[in-house]
Design a protein around this motif. Sequence first.
Motif: not given
Length: 540
Positions: A157, A208-210, A212, A215, A269, A350, A354, A501, A505
């Motif tokens: 993103s 994308k997920t809102f 992270t 972010t 990506r 990436q 990834e 990943v 997290k």
Amino acid sequence: MSAAPLTASPAWQHLQAHRKSWEDVTLRQLFREDPHRAGHFSAEACGIYLDYSKHLLRRETLNLLFDLARSRDLEARRDAMFAGEKINHTEGRAAFHAALRAPRGTIMRTGGVDVVPEVHQVLEHMARFTRAIHEQSWRGATGQPIRQIVNIGIGGSYLGPEMAWKALRAYRHPDVHLHFVANVDGATLSDVTAHLDPAETLFIISSKTFTTLETMTNAHAARHWITSALGEDAVSRHFVAVSTNAEAVKAFGMDTEHMFGFWDWVGGRYSMDSAIGLSTMLGVGVQHFQEMLAGFHAMDTHFRNAPLEQNLPVLLGLMSIWYNNFWGAQTQAILPYAYDLARFPAYLQQLQMESNGKSVDEAGQLLSVDSGPIIWGEPGTDGQHSFYQLIHQGTRLIPCDFIGFCHPLSASAEPHELLMANLIAQAEALAFGKTAEELRAEGISEAQVPFRTFAGNRPSSVLLVDALSPYSLGTLVALYEHSVFTQGIIWGIDSFDQWGVELGKVLAQRIVSDMQGKTQHPHDGSTSTLLERYLRRRGH
Ligand SMILES: O=P(O)(O)OC[C@H]1O[C@](O)(CO)[C@@H](O)[C@@H]1O
């Protein structure tokens, strides 16, 4: 996909046997044997000329690599991707990024639904918003035009939009300037906002997920920065969201009318041409964004239809397999001879690492070969004065992709000539080196000869493109997307998930909670010591 383990397959074993015939072969010899080698080992499509004659391969090598590709059902797997099948097995999703650049009226179905109309609805939404910003009908809360746009997002993103903003420098809209905040280090946001006026700044929260962590942390800090200067009501004029998660966008306090959506079949990506490219469209305008999509689509069509033998992404992907798995190359350098492509290596890092940094195949079985080469690089000629020494004279084999453009975007041709001369010279030097005899003939002392000898035989591709434009950028990105896909199919892995990943997290969240004294999770001795020392130094 073939059920046979990769290394046991006849195609793999033929390549292994063939590799043994390469011990004493030199590129000098190959060019002597075939004076037309450059013509025989080059291909062209979508405005990209690929010279792969300076690779350690013969026609037989390529045929064996094509046999390998066919034995892995590359063509059928490619068709499955374009047919919207759920080829991302571990997440039960399609990898349908090709639909993002399908021209209006094309039919591309996944799950029985033609997604092209929805894609174009979002593109229209983005275009309306872009025009409103450029025409200054959308203004900030105090009535000031929006001149500064900050994209807050990370990974997929962020890397594509930032890369494109830099790459398309010559196509920028004169009245807006883009900034990027990705890292959770507070220094990033404060460095960007230090020189900005809240009244003329718009934030795009791209996730994308809102969910992270980086972010959302930066988004809340940016919200605070805006509301402290302009008040709570300013949020709706200074924030828009790009996401697939409408609920989380609402919970953040943003109007979903100002949300630009995309779909779970777009991997992070692979998303720079989705609504994640909103900042790009704002930065370079609607027309240029559309030209970039046309470039992506042209390469999709080429990948889909060209025979393997002339298929640029297939050629790049198979050469990568050849070096990675049969020559033991661990890394691949991406060397754009264009200042404007400075972030292209990081973008491809990436994309490749990834996607293909996996150690099990689609059936969950451990891979018996290396996957996912390490991608790195810097623009030329900066790299020449730092790491090229190792590529030329080090002990490792590092295949290089040189990317160059025939026409400069700046007015002055002279530096461009120098730039391109360097690109061409580097590929020549890597391939053919300099022998001891040549040095002696030049009068170099015997004591110096070992240090000044260049072994040569260091493989490289040269990708020559007319000019760096929105269209050519689209073709280049799609070229590498499909090359990464090709490699993933050979290894039999899911190139579209990224479970690797997740663990970091989760552990970071636990450690944050421990730091805040809310929990006391048990940790290993090293982790506990680091945590204790950190907290002590912070005065806790
Ligand atoms: O867009 P999101 O959901 O914030 O995710 C950002 C990035 O994080 C990852 O999921 C993992 O790094 C990437 O694949 C993705 O591009």
